[in-house]
Design an enzyme around this catalytic site. Structure first.
Site, short mmCIF file in Angstrom:
data_model
loop_
_atom_site.label_atom_id
_atom_site.label_comp_id
_atom_site.label_asym_id
_atom_site.label_seq_id
_atom_site.Cartn_x
_atom_site.Cartn_y
_atom_site.Cartn_z
N ASP A 42 35.69 43.44 48.96
CA ASP A 42 35.06 42.27 48.34
C ASP A 42 35.68 40.99 48.86
O ASP A 42 36.89 40.79 48.79
CB ASP A 42 35.22 42.34 46.82
N ASP B 237 40.52 45.15 52.90
CA ASP B 237 39.97 44.91 51.58
C ASP B 237 38.45 44.79 51.77
O ASP B 237 37.98 44.56 52.90
CB ASP B 237 40.56 43.63 50.99
N ASP C 164 41.64 38.96 51.48
CA ASP C 164 41.32 37.58 51.12
C ASP C 164 42.15 37.07 49.95
O ASP C 164 41.97 35.93 49.53
CB ASP C 164 39.83 37.44 50.80
N LYS D 37 46.69 47.23 44.66
CA LYS D 37 47.44 46.16 45.32
C LYS D 37 47.87 45.11 44.30
O LYS D 37 47.09 44.81 43.42
CB LYS D 37 46.56 45.53 46.40
#
Length: 312
Positions: free
Chosen positions: A32, A30, A251, A226
């Protein structure tokens, strides 16, 4: 990937970190909150990816953010000091949405887009006509006027991504297309409710806009990002990925980790984004199977924690 019994999350360090990384040939990141926050790279992240690339690992980037093209992501990675990446290594929700609609729509069908110029560009790249990006105003002062805005006959899908110009006018138009019947698809890029920025700040995410359209239409959108495995399927269609030798790094429990667990990947949570360790423990100790599916195999405070395992 945890095998049998309740999933337990452990800190990834020492010999365990070396073994887990050595066993992997592909890592899905991922962006960000993992690699960067806004326009600032997470400390140590570029160094870790540089070492992984030097060790011959395949690095791919799977992001729910639909606000950039794949080319823009490769440029951002370069600008922030990450290893060079090709557009084919970038799997954004904009790219995956375009891929999905190319498969789902009949030839010549168009999409009404609540989204960015980047989302429109990904549709153009696969030959899907579209309209909608940019500001829109109501065509008059009264509800009767709002129903007079012209509808494009070729539209067979409403696609909702991150749209800084989201408005009541666009919501009205989206609803009018969807009310034409079930043959008009409702597709969302993701359900992320908040986007993390520097200093712990955040802004409303695409999920807020998807929910508004779903509520108006009384229909549930198909989500390409996702945790839907469609995004992983896009990766697997491009590269020979073995789930048993793939790590999903993210995260968010309800997107990154859930997708990774659902697809049989090893999952690694970084605490540099939106999730706190207490949330993991709450899911781990819950008696609910759905919450157990959110528990990662491992966690680190940030990617920099992996540097010793990579020969810092």
């Amino acid at each position: 990937m945890a095998a049998g019994g309740p999933r337990r999350c452990r800190r990834l360090e020492g010999e365990a970190a070396r073994a887990v990384l050595a066993n992997a040939d592909t890592l899905l990141f991922d962006c960000d909150g993992v690699l960067w926050r806004g326009e600032a790279a997470v400390s140590g992240a570029a160094a870790v990816l540089g070492k992984l690339a030097a060790a011959g690992k395949r690095l791919c980037y799977v992001t729910n953010n639909s606000g950039r093209t794949r080319a823009a992501y490769t440029e951002k990675l370069r600008r922030l000091g990450f290893p060079p990446a090709e557009p084919r290594h970038i799997f954004s929700s904009a790219f995956c949405a375009a891929r999905y609609l190319r498969q789902a729509l009949p030839p010549g069908a168009a999409a009404y887009v609540l989204g960015s110029a980047a989302l429109a560009a990904e549709l153009e790249a696969v030959g899907i006509p579209h309209l909608g990006p940019g500001p829109a105003a109501l065509p008059g002062p009264a509800p009767a006027d709002w129903l007079q805005a012209p509808l494009e006959p070729a539209v067979r899908a409403v696609l909702v991504g991150f749209d800084e110009h989201f408005s009541y006018a666009k919501l009205c138009q989206a609803l009018r297309y969807l009310l034409r019947g079930p043959d008009c698809l409702l597709v969302g890029t993701n359900r992320d409710h908040r986007l993390p920025l520097e200093g712990g700040a955040g802004i409303p995410g695409t999920g807020c806009l998807v929910k508004a359209v779903e509520t108006a239409a009384q229909r549930e959108a198909f989500i390409v990002g996702k945790p839907n495995r469609f995004m992983f399927d896009c990766v697997a269609a491009e590269f020979p990925v073995d789930p048993a030798r793939t790590i999903m790094v993210g995260d968010r429990l309800d997107t990154d980790i859930l997708m990774g667990n659902s697809c049989g990947l090893t999952t690694l949570l970084t605490l540099s984004g939106v999730t706190a360790l207490d949330e993991v423990r709450g899911c781990q100790d819950s008696g609910c199977a759905a919450r157990h599916s959110l528990v990662p195999d491992y966690y680190v405070d940030s990617l920099a924690d992996l540097l010793p395992a990579l020969g810092e």
